[in-house]
Write a protein that holds these residues in place. Structure first.
Motif, PDB file in Angstrom:
ATOM      1  N   TYR A  96      46.399  29.564  61.210  1.00 39.89           N
ATOM      2  CA  TYR A  96      46.297  30.695  60.775  1.00 39.89           C
ATOM      3  C   TYR A  96      47.014  30.107  59.128  1.00 39.89           C
ATOM      4  N   VAL A  97      46.665  29.461  59.067  1.00 37.61           N
ATOM      5  CA  VAL A  97      47.305  29.157  57.248  1.00 37.61           C
ATOM      6  C   VAL A  97      46.353  29.951  56.197  1.00 37.61           C
ATOM      7  N   ALA A  98      46.598  31.145  56.116  1.00 34.71           N
ATOM      8  CA  ALA A  98      45.736  31.989  54.830  1.00 34.71           C
ATOM      9  C   ALA A  98      45.950  32.202  53.937  1.00 34.71           C
ATOM     10  N   VAL A  99      45.597  32.661  52.741  1.00 33.41           N
ATOM     11  CA  VAL A  99      45.857  33.516  51.287  1.00 33.41           C
ATOM     12  C   VAL A  99      44.650  34.135  50.540  1.00 33.41           C
ATOM     13  N   ASP A 100      45.352  35.589  50.431  1.00 31.40           N
ATOM     14  CA  ASP A 100      44.011  36.258  50.206  1.00 31.40           C
ATOM     15  C   ASP A 100      43.302  35.816  48.985  1.00 31.40           C
TER      16      ASP A 100
ATOM     17  N   LEU B  21      44.194  36.319  45.243  1.00 28.91           N
ATOM     18  CA  LEU B  21      45.643  35.793  45.499  1.00 28.91           C
ATOM     19  C   LEU B  21      46.168  34.712  45.308  1.00 28.91           C
ATOM     20  N   ARG B  22      44.431  33.166  44.713  1.00 27.76           N
ATOM     21  CA  ARG B  22      44.535  32.233  45.135  1.00 27.76           C
ATOM     22  C   ARG B  22      45.807  31.993  43.758  1.00 27.76           C
ATOM     23  N   ASP B  23      46.072  30.563  43.954  1.00 29.26           N
ATOM     24  CA  ASP B  23      46.523  29.437  42.803  1.00 29.26           C
ATOM     25  C   ASP B  23      47.633  30.192  41.981  1.00 29.26           C
ATOM     26  N   LEU B  24      48.468  31.085  43.072  1.00 34.48           N
ATOM     27  CA  LEU B  24      49.600  31.651  42.192  1.00 34.48           C
ATOM     28  C   LEU B  24      50.952  31.944  42.894  1.00 34.48           C
ATOM     29  N   GLY B  25      50.118  30.119  44.126  1.00 32.45           N
ATOM     30  CA  GLY B  25      52.106  29.930  44.750  1.00 32.45           C
ATOM     31  C   GLY B  25      51.891  30.537  46.169  1.00 32.45           C
ATOM     32  N   LEU B  26      51.495  31.781  46.394  1.00 37.34           N
ATOM     33  CA  LEU B  26      51.454  32.322  47.312  1.00 37.34           C
ATOM     34  C   LEU B  26      51.540  30.829  48.904  1.00 37.34           C
ATOM     35  N   GLY B  27      50.522  30.150  48.510  1.00 37.71           N
ATOM     36  CA  GLY B  27      50.391  29.240  49.881  1.00 37.71           C
ATOM     37  C   GLY B  27      50.981  27.873  50.090  1.00 37.71           C
ATOM     38  N   ARG B  28      51.836  27.959  48.599  1.00 36.26           N
ATOM     39  CA  ARG B  28      53.341  26.749  48.626  1.00 36.26           C
ATOM     40  C   ARG B  28      54.391  27.745  49.364  1.00 36.26           C
ATOM     41  N   ALA B  29      54.532  29.081  48.648  1.00 37.52           N
ATOM     42  CA  ALA B  29      55.193  29.732  49.662  1.00 37.52           C
ATOM     43  C   ALA B  29      55.173  29.990  51.288  1.00 37.52           C
TER      44      ALA B  29
ATOM     45  N   GLU C 121      35.412  19.315  57.339  1.00 35.36           N
ATOM     46  CA  GLU C 121      35.069  19.667  56.727  1.00 35.36           C
ATOM     47  C   GLU C 121      36.213  20.223  55.409  1.00 35.36           C
ATOM     48  N   ASN C 122      37.055  20.783  55.956  1.00 34.72           N
ATOM     49  CA  ASN C 122      38.028  21.098  55.002  1.00 34.72           C
ATOM     50  C   ASN C 122      38.775  20.243  53.698  1.00 34.72           C
ATOM     51  N   GLY C 123      37.928  19.690  52.782  1.00 33.29           N
ATOM     52  CA  GLY C 123      38.704  18.897  52.763  1.00 33.29           C
ATOM     53  C   GLY C 123      39.659  19.297  51.321  1.00 33.29           C
ATOM     54  N   ALA C 124      39.188  20.643  50.481  1.00 32.48           N
ATOM     55  CA  ALA C 124      40.397  20.863  49.711  1.00 32.48           C
ATOM     56  C   ALA C 124      41.507  22.130  50.097  1.00 32.48           C
ATOM     57  N   THR C 125      40.854  21.977  51.719  1.00 30.79           N
ATOM     58  CA  THR C 125      42.450  22.584  51.748  1.00 30.79           C
ATOM     59  C   THR C 125      43.476  21.436  52.335  1.00 30.79           C
ATOM     60  N   ARG C 126      43.088  20.015  52.879  1.00 27.55           N
ATOM     61  CA  ARG C 126      43.302  18.325  53.299  1.00 27.55           C
ATOM     62  C   ARG C 126      44.473  18.348  51.098  1.00 27.55           C
TER      63      ARG C 126
ATOM     64  N   GLU D  65      48.407  17.812  51.350  1.00 28.50           N
ATOM     65  CA  GLU D  65      48.634  16.477  50.268  1.00 28.50           C
ATOM     66  C   GLU D  65      49.297  16.073  49.302  1.00 28.50           C
ATOM     67  N   HIS D  66      49.056  17.601  48.167  1.00 27.69           N
ATOM     68  CA  HIS D  66      50.268  18.469  47.287  1.00 27.69           C
ATOM     69  C   HIS D  66      51.377  18.316  47.607  1.00 27.69           C
ATOM     70  N   LEU D  67      51.596  18.644  48.880  1.00 27.86           N
ATOM     71  CA  LEU D  67      52.155  19.831  49.956  1.00 27.86           C
ATOM     72  C   LEU D  67      53.054  18.738  50.768  1.00 27.86           C
TER      73      LEU D  67
HETATM   74  C1  COA Z   1      44.678  26.810  50.712  1.00 21.37           C
HETATM   75  C2  COA Z   1      45.125  27.507  50.557  1.00 21.37           C
HETATM   76  C3  COA Z   1      46.538  28.207  51.627  1.00 21.37           C
HETATM   77  C4  COA Z   1      46.073  27.891  48.779  1.00 21.37           C
HETATM   78  O1  COA Z   1      46.703  28.729  49.446  1.00 21.37           O
HETATM   79  P1  COA Z   1      47.331  28.943  47.016  1.00 21.37           P
HETATM   80  O2  COA Z   1      47.980  29.807  47.112  1.00 21.37           O
HETATM   81  O3  COA Z   1      46.103  28.675  46.528  1.00 21.37           O
HETATM   82  O4  COA Z   1      47.842  27.453  46.890  1.00 21.37           O
HETATM   83  P2  COA Z   1      49.222  27.247  46.127  1.00 21.37           P
HETATM   84  O5  COA Z   1      49.108  28.657  44.896  1.00 21.37           O
HETATM   85  O6  COA Z   1      50.351  28.031  46.293  1.00 21.37           O
HETATM   86  O7  COA Z   1      49.317  26.505  45.467  1.00 21.37           O
HETATM   87  C5  COA Z   1      50.912  25.544  45.636  1.00 21.37           C
HETATM   88  C6  COA Z   1      50.202  23.755  45.452  1.00 21.37           C
HETATM   89  O8  COA Z   1      49.343  23.190  45.936  1.00 21.37           O
HETATM   90  C7  COA Z   1      48.385  22.863  44.836  1.00 21.37           C
HETATM   91  N1  COA Z   1      46.693  23.079  45.480  1.00 21.37           N
HETATM   92  C8  COA Z   1      46.230  24.340  45.533  1.00 21.37           C
HETATM   93  N2  COA Z   1      45.050  23.820  46.074  1.00 21.37           N
HETATM   94  C9  COA Z   1      44.589  22.599  46.170  1.00 21.37           C
HETATM   95  C10 COA Z   1      44.024  21.476  45.971  1.00 21.37           C
HETATM   96  N3  COA Z   1      42.263  21.985  46.777  1.00 21.37           N
HETATM   97  N4  COA Z   1      43.811  20.844  46.208  1.00 21.37           N
HETATM   98  C11 COA Z   1      45.361  20.193  45.620  1.00 21.37           C
HETATM   99  N5  COA Z   1      46.211  20.541  45.285  1.00 21.37           N
HETATM  100  C12 COA Z   1      46.012  21.960  45.275  1.00 21.37           C
HETATM  101  C13 COA Z   1      48.011  24.104  43.920  1.00 21.37           C
HETATM  102  O9  COA Z   1      47.948  23.013  41.763  1.00 21.37           O
HETATM  103  C14 COA Z   1      49.994  23.872  43.545  1.00 21.37           C
HETATM  104  O10 COA Z   1      50.774  22.763  43.129  1.00 21.37           O
HETATM  105  P3  COA Z   1      51.747  22.937  42.583  1.00 21.37           P
HETATM  106  O11 COA Z   1      52.910  23.875  43.586  1.00 21.37           O
HETATM  107  O12 COA Z   1      52.721  22.023  42.024  1.00 21.37           O
HETATM  108  O13 COA Z   1      52.273  24.047  41.220  1.00 21.37           O
HETATM  109  C15 COA Z   1      44.250  28.456  50.019  1.00 21.37           C
HETATM  110  O14 COA Z   1      43.137  28.561  49.086  1.00 21.37           O
HETATM  111  C16 COA Z   1      43.195  29.423  51.365  1.00 21.37           C
HETATM  112  O15 COA Z   1      43.964  30.338  52.075  1.00 21.37           O
HETATM  113  N6  COA Z   1      42.472  29.124  51.633  1.00 21.37           N
HETATM  114  C17 COA Z   1      41.311  29.322  52.936  1.00 21.37           C
HETATM  115  C18 COA Z   1      41.903  29.321  53.753  1.00 21.37           C
HETATM  116  C19 COA Z   1      42.363  27.978  54.942  1.00 21.37           C
HETATM  117  O16 COA Z   1      41.300  27.153  54.785  1.00 21.37           O
HETATM  118  N7  COA Z   1      43.656  27.389  55.168  1.00 21.37           N
HETATM  119  C20 COA Z   1      44.192  26.202  56.138  1.00 21.37           C
HETATM  120  C21 COA Z   1      42.954  26.058  56.971  1.00 21.37           C
HETATM  121  S1  COA Z   1      44.023  24.716  57.537  1.00 21.37           S
END
Ligand code: COA
Length: 142
Positions: free
Chosen positions: A73-77, A80-88, A112-117, A121-123
């Motif tokens: 259940y990793v999810a960001v509003d 509010l994406r691309d602000l570092g909340l996912g990393r946090a 099918e969730n390639g972007a999240t993968r 991987e970036h983390l």
């Molecule tokens: C995946 C998700 C949690 C990322 O949250 P986010 O707040 O946008 O991500 P952040 O801004 O914290 O990004 C953290 C880092 O990852 C990188 N990043 C983010 N999305 C990326 C992507 N699709 N591919 C590669 N890198 C990515 C950012 O550039 C950032 O890099 P940095 O910290 O080195 O500058 C968000 O897009 C989301 O909620 N997605 C939908 C729900 C989902 O699919 N959840 C996962 C279920 S398995």
């Protein structure tokens, strides 16, 4: 801007479930209320959330099973994406596990969730080249 990372509290359910729906991670076969209650039933798991301006902005369900740590259940509003909340929220989940002596954490990503993968991987997460087999068991099967 007030940002707080904290554990789920009574009263958070509505906002958290709304975020899961908005983020597109709810599945019809997973009852979110049941998943929340189960994650909170004992100290081996919890739900962490980021609260921004008093609103739920990100979540991660985290737990350990006696061997590995798991994150769900990793999810960001979406607003509010691309602000570092996912990393946090991922770093908060990792700290929660480290504090309990866990040294490896893993998670599941739908094929099918390639972007999240790529986000994971970036983390620093790496494909273990295994497949996940699952079976519904017991009388409480939902
Ligand atoms: C995946 C998700 C949690 C990322 O949250 P986010 O707040 O946008 O991500 P952040 O801004 O914290 O990004 C953290 C880092 O990852 C990188 N990043 C983010 N999305 C990326 C992507 N699709 N591919 C590669 N890198 C990515 C950012 O550039 C950032 O890099 P940095 O910290 O080195 O500058 C968000 O897009 C989301 O909620 N997605 C939908 C729900 C989902 O699919 N959840 C996962 C279920 S398995």
């Amino acid at each position: 801007m007030t940002t707080v990372i904290r554990e789920f509290q009574d009263g958070d359910a509505e906002a958290v479930v709304a975020l899961w729906h908005a983020a597109g991670i709810s599945r019809p076969w997973n009852d979110p209320a049941r998943d929340i209650a189960f994650a909170r039933r004992d100290p081996h798991s919890t739900i962490l959330l980021i609260e921004r301006e008093a609103a739920v902005a990100a979540t991660a369900m985290v737990g350990e099973d006696g061997h590995r740590g798991w994150v769900y259940y990793v999810a960001v509003d979406p607003l509010l994406r691309d602000l570092g909340l996912g990393r946090a929220i991922m770093e908060a989940a990792e700290r929660w596990l480290i504090a309990r002596g866990v040294w490896k954490v893993q998670l599941l990503v739908r094929e099918e969730n390639g972007a999240t993968r790529h986000f994971y991987e970036h983390l620093g997460y790496r494909d273990t080249r295994t497949i996940c087999l699952q079976k519904v068991i017991g009388e409480n099967a939902g």
